[in-house]
Design a protein around this motif. Structure first.
Motif, PDB file in Angstrom:
ATOM      1  N   ASP A  85       0.655  -1.201  -0.049  1.00 48.92           N
ATOM      2  CA  ASP A  85      -0.081   0.030   0.209  1.00 48.92           C
ATOM      3  C   ASP A  85       0.824   1.285   0.110  1.00 48.92           C
ATOM      4  O   ASP A  85       1.714   1.342   0.689  1.00 48.92           O
ATOM      5  CB  ASP A  85      -0.947  -0.009   1.348  1.00 48.92           C
ATOM      6  N   GLY A  86       0.552   2.129  -0.651  1.00 50.96           N
ATOM      7  CA  GLY A  86       1.540   3.293  -0.956  1.00 50.96           C
ATOM      8  C   GLY A  86       0.777   4.396  -1.723  1.00 50.96           C
ATOM      9  O   GLY A  86      -0.361   4.674  -1.954  1.00 50.96           O
ATOM     10  N   GLU A  87       1.454   5.534  -2.050  1.00 54.87           N
ATOM     11  CA  GLU A  87       0.948   6.765  -2.814  1.00 54.87           C
ATOM     12  C   GLU A  87       2.166   7.075  -3.895  1.00 54.87           C
ATOM     13  O   GLU A  87       3.189   7.009  -3.750  1.00 54.87           O
ATOM     14  CB  GLU A  87       1.165   8.006  -1.753  1.00 54.87           C
ATOM     15  N   ILE A  88       1.289   7.102  -5.046  1.00 55.10           N
ATOM     16  CA  ILE A  88       2.268   7.299  -6.192  1.00 55.10           C
ATOM     17  C   ILE A  88       2.270   8.999  -6.117  1.00 55.10           C
ATOM     18  O   ILE A  88       1.292   9.791  -6.208  1.00 55.10           O
ATOM     19  CB  ILE A  88       1.474   7.295  -7.552  1.00 55.10           C
ATOM     20  N   VAL A  89       3.636   9.501  -6.378  1.00 52.21           N
ATOM     21  CA  VAL A  89       3.838  10.893  -6.268  1.00 52.21           C
ATOM     22  C   VAL A  89       4.823  11.367  -7.466  1.00 52.21           C
ATOM     23  O   VAL A  89       5.706  10.345  -7.764  1.00 52.21           O
ATOM     24  CB  VAL A  89       4.343  11.608  -5.122  1.00 52.21           C
ATOM     25  N   ILE A  90       4.685  12.268  -8.147  1.00 56.50           N
ATOM     26  CA  ILE A  90       5.872  12.844  -9.016  1.00 56.50           C
ATOM     27  C   ILE A  90       6.445  14.117  -8.260  1.00 56.50           C
ATOM     28  O   ILE A  90       5.323  15.096  -8.297  1.00 56.50           O
ATOM     29  CB  ILE A  90       5.252  13.204 -10.262  1.00 56.50           C
ATOM     30  N   GLU A  91       7.510  14.287  -8.019  1.00 53.28           N
ATOM     31  CA  GLU A  91       7.899  15.601  -7.546  1.00 53.28           C
ATOM     32  C   GLU A  91       8.974  16.350  -8.479  1.00 53.28           C
ATOM     33  O   GLU A  91       9.749  15.741  -9.367  1.00 53.28           O
ATOM     34  CB  GLU A  91       8.992  15.107  -6.296  1.00 53.28           C
ATOM     35  N   ILE A  92       8.432  17.594  -8.580  1.00 49.77           N
ATOM     36  CA  ILE A  92       9.128  18.375  -9.442  1.00 49.77           C
ATOM     37  C   ILE A  92       9.755  19.679  -8.507  1.00 49.77           C
ATOM     38  O   ILE A  92       8.889  20.295  -7.770  1.00 49.77           O
ATOM     39  CB  ILE A  92       8.457  19.084 -10.375  1.00 49.77           C
ATOM     40  N   GLY A  94      11.444  19.274  -5.743  1.00 46.12           N
ATOM     41  CA  GLY A  94      11.329  18.915  -4.575  1.00 46.12           C
ATOM     42  C   GLY A  94       9.917  19.096  -3.945  1.00 46.12           C
ATOM     43  O   GLY A  94       9.607  18.867  -2.796  1.00 46.12           O
ATOM     44  N   ARG A  95       8.876  19.290  -4.841  1.00 46.34           N
ATOM     45  CA  ARG A  95       7.505  19.381  -4.344  1.00 46.34           C
ATOM     46  C   ARG A  95       6.527  18.596  -5.139  1.00 46.34           C
ATOM     47  O   ARG A  95       6.865  18.340  -6.404  1.00 46.34           O
ATOM     48  CB  ARG A  95       7.093  21.007  -4.664  1.00 46.34           C
ATOM     49  N   ALA A  96       5.398  17.765  -4.641  1.00 44.43           N
ATOM     50  CA  ALA A  96       4.798  16.963  -5.559  1.00 44.43           C
ATOM     51  C   ALA A  96       3.760  17.916  -6.492  1.00 44.43           C
ATOM     52  O   ALA A  96       3.477  19.005  -6.159  1.00 44.43           O
ATOM     53  CB  ALA A  96       3.746  16.189  -4.582  1.00 44.43           C
ATOM     54  N   SER A  97       3.854  17.343  -7.467  1.00 42.89           N
ATOM     55  CA  SER A  97       2.829  18.013  -8.448  1.00 42.89           C
ATOM     56  C   SER A  97       1.996  17.111  -8.933  1.00 42.89           C
ATOM     57  O   SER A  97       1.934  16.081  -9.680  1.00 42.89           O
ATOM     58  CB  SER A  97       4.069  18.103  -9.764  1.00 42.89           C
ATOM     59  N   GLN A 178       3.041  21.193  10.789  1.00 41.63           N
ATOM     60  CA  GLN A 178       3.468  22.389  10.439  1.00 41.63           C
ATOM     61  C   GLN A 178       3.999  22.662   9.061  1.00 41.63           C
ATOM     62  O   GLN A 178       3.938  23.750   8.417  1.00 41.63           O
ATOM     63  CB  GLN A 178       4.211  23.176  11.511  1.00 41.63           C
ATOM     64  N   GLY A 179       4.756  21.768   8.649  1.00 44.36           N
ATOM     65  CA  GLY A 179       5.407  21.744   7.378  1.00 44.36           C
ATOM     66  C   GLY A 179       4.816  21.084   6.244  1.00 44.36           C
ATOM     67  O   GLY A 179       5.098  21.398   5.159  1.00 44.36           O
ATOM     68  N   ALA A 180       3.518  21.012   6.599  1.00 40.79           N
ATOM     69  CA  ALA A 180       2.680  20.328   5.359  1.00 40.79           C
ATOM     70  C   ALA A 180       2.198  21.523   4.458  1.00 40.79           C
ATOM     71  O   ALA A 180       2.316  22.615   5.075  1.00 40.79           O
ATOM     72  CB  ALA A 180       1.588  19.560   5.886  1.00 40.79           C
ATOM     73  N   ASP A 181       2.157  20.947   3.198  1.00 41.18           N
ATOM     74  CA  ASP A 181       1.784  22.073   2.243  1.00 41.18           C
ATOM     75  C   ASP A 181       2.772  22.855   1.731  1.00 41.18           C
ATOM     76  O   ASP A 181       2.842  23.700   0.997  1.00 41.18           O
ATOM     77  CB  ASP A 181       0.623  23.059   2.741  1.00 41.18           C
ATOM     78  N   HIS A 182       4.154  22.540   2.241  1.00 39.89           N
ATOM     79  CA  HIS A 182       5.408  23.164   1.751  1.00 39.89           C
ATOM     80  C   HIS A 182       6.276  22.210   0.923  1.00 39.89           C
ATOM     81  O   HIS A 182       7.361  22.723   0.775  1.00 39.89           O
ATOM     82  CB  HIS A 182       6.000  23.980   3.035  1.00 39.89           C
TER      83      HIS A 182
END
Length: 338
Positions: A85-92, A94-97, A178-182
């Motif tokens: 179980d996981g999450e597919i992410v693409i980072e551009i 350093g941030r998820a896009s 606190q660091g979420a959304d960054h």
């Protein structure tokens, strides 16, 4: 690759991931919880048989076609007969896009192959339902499943298969929040350490810095005097399986308004809302408030909201993003329970 079938895998492909209910604060019972970052991507169950691989979205739809680089890696590793179980992410940078993820949902295979090289995806793993060799872990406590997924990621040693951090320290979890959304996360998920994996149940707790909900677009209103969409009418499914109107969002950019209008007009028809519908009397009613266009309930959007009163958003919401990966029937009132 041999064509996949239900019997090729150690669990049925329609197995649903365990989900989370939204809360305003993290649970604080010492020693009872594990905390993990909440990743901003496509939730995914990855199935590996003897010679077959299948990736499934939260909605149950196949994802493998859109992420061939992940399918190839899972197929080529030595381990067999497992489910993670996981999450597919693409980072551009350093941030998820999320836009980059949505671009993968393109009908042209050549385009997908090109994007898989230019912006490769990662699968961030945080749970194991079946260990390599077919050992079923669903009934085991999180502590044991966590040890299994840690050992798996270490053994396969692939850059695109990452282990999600975890902690039992509330102070660390609050720093993550606190660091979420960054960066690539948008909140924190809390999981009970002694609980089994509960497919399809909201058995975890998620806290976001900003409250959001996935809603079905059940209708829309035009701008006054124009044939362009002015607001989307939002719905959630109630316990009887009916779509209730819960509010609206009018935060639509002028640069995409025409395209969204075309999409909505193509879906126009039907009842829109099968439960509580827009247009009832209220202190906000105007002559035009009852005028709306119903659409087939096929589109899902994530909206940001502040308060809920009487099972409705108290104020207008802000459109965050479209959710093509989410099935409309998964948009229920459980998301906004207080």
């Amino acid at each position: 690759m041999v064509a996949a079938s239900e019997t090729s895998f150690p669990l049925p492909l329609d197995t649903q991931p365990m989900e989370a209910q939204t809360a305003e604060a993290l649970p604080e019972d010492r020693g009872a919880w594990e905390y993990e970052p909440k990743w901003d991507g496509f939730r995914c169950l990855a199935f590996k048989g003897r010679d077959t691989v299948d990736l499934r979205a939260k909605s149950g739809k196949p994802l493998g076609r859109y992420f061939p680089e992940l399918t190839a890696i899972l197929r080529d590793i030595h381990a067999e007969d497992f489910v993670v179980d996981g999450e597919i992410v693409i980072e551009i940078e350093g941030r998820a896009s999320f836009d980059a993820l949505q671009m993968r949902l393109h009908p042209a295979e050549s385009r997908i192959q090109k994007l898989s090289v230019e912006t490769p995806a990662q699968l961030i793993l945080f749970d194991m339902l079946v260990a390599p060799g077919g050992k079923l872990l669903l009934a085991e406590p999180l502590q044991e499943r966590r040890e299994a997924i840690e050992a798996f990621v270490t053994e396969v040693d692939k850059a695109c298969l990452r282990l999600s951090p975890s902690t039992t320290r509330l102070a660390t979890a609050k720093r993550w929040l606190q660091g979420a959304d960054h960066g690539s996360t948008d909140g924190v998920v809390a999981k009970a350490l002694d609980e089994p994996y509960r497919p399809g149940e909201r058995a975890m707790i998620k806290v976001k810095r900003l409250r959001t909900a996935d809603c079905v677009v059940g209708g829309f209103r035009y701008l006054s005097g124009k044939r362009l969409v002015g607001s989307l009418l939002l719905g959630l499914y109630n316990e009887r399986g009916l779509l209730d109107h819960v509010g609206f969002t009018s935060a639509i950019g002028n640069d995409v308004r025409a395209a969204i209008t075309k999409k909505l007009e193509e879906l126009r028809g039907g009842f829109g809302f099968t439960g509580k519908a827009p247009g009832g009397p209220s202190r906000w009613s105007t002559e035009r408030s009852g005028e709306w266009e119903p659409v087939r309930p096929e589109l899902v959007v994530e909206v940001r909201f502040d308060h809920v009163t009487g099972n409705r958003f108290r104020h207008g919401t802000r459109l965050v993003r479209w959710r093509p990966d989410k099935a409309p029937r998964q948009c229920t009132f459980e998301q906004i329970k207080q």
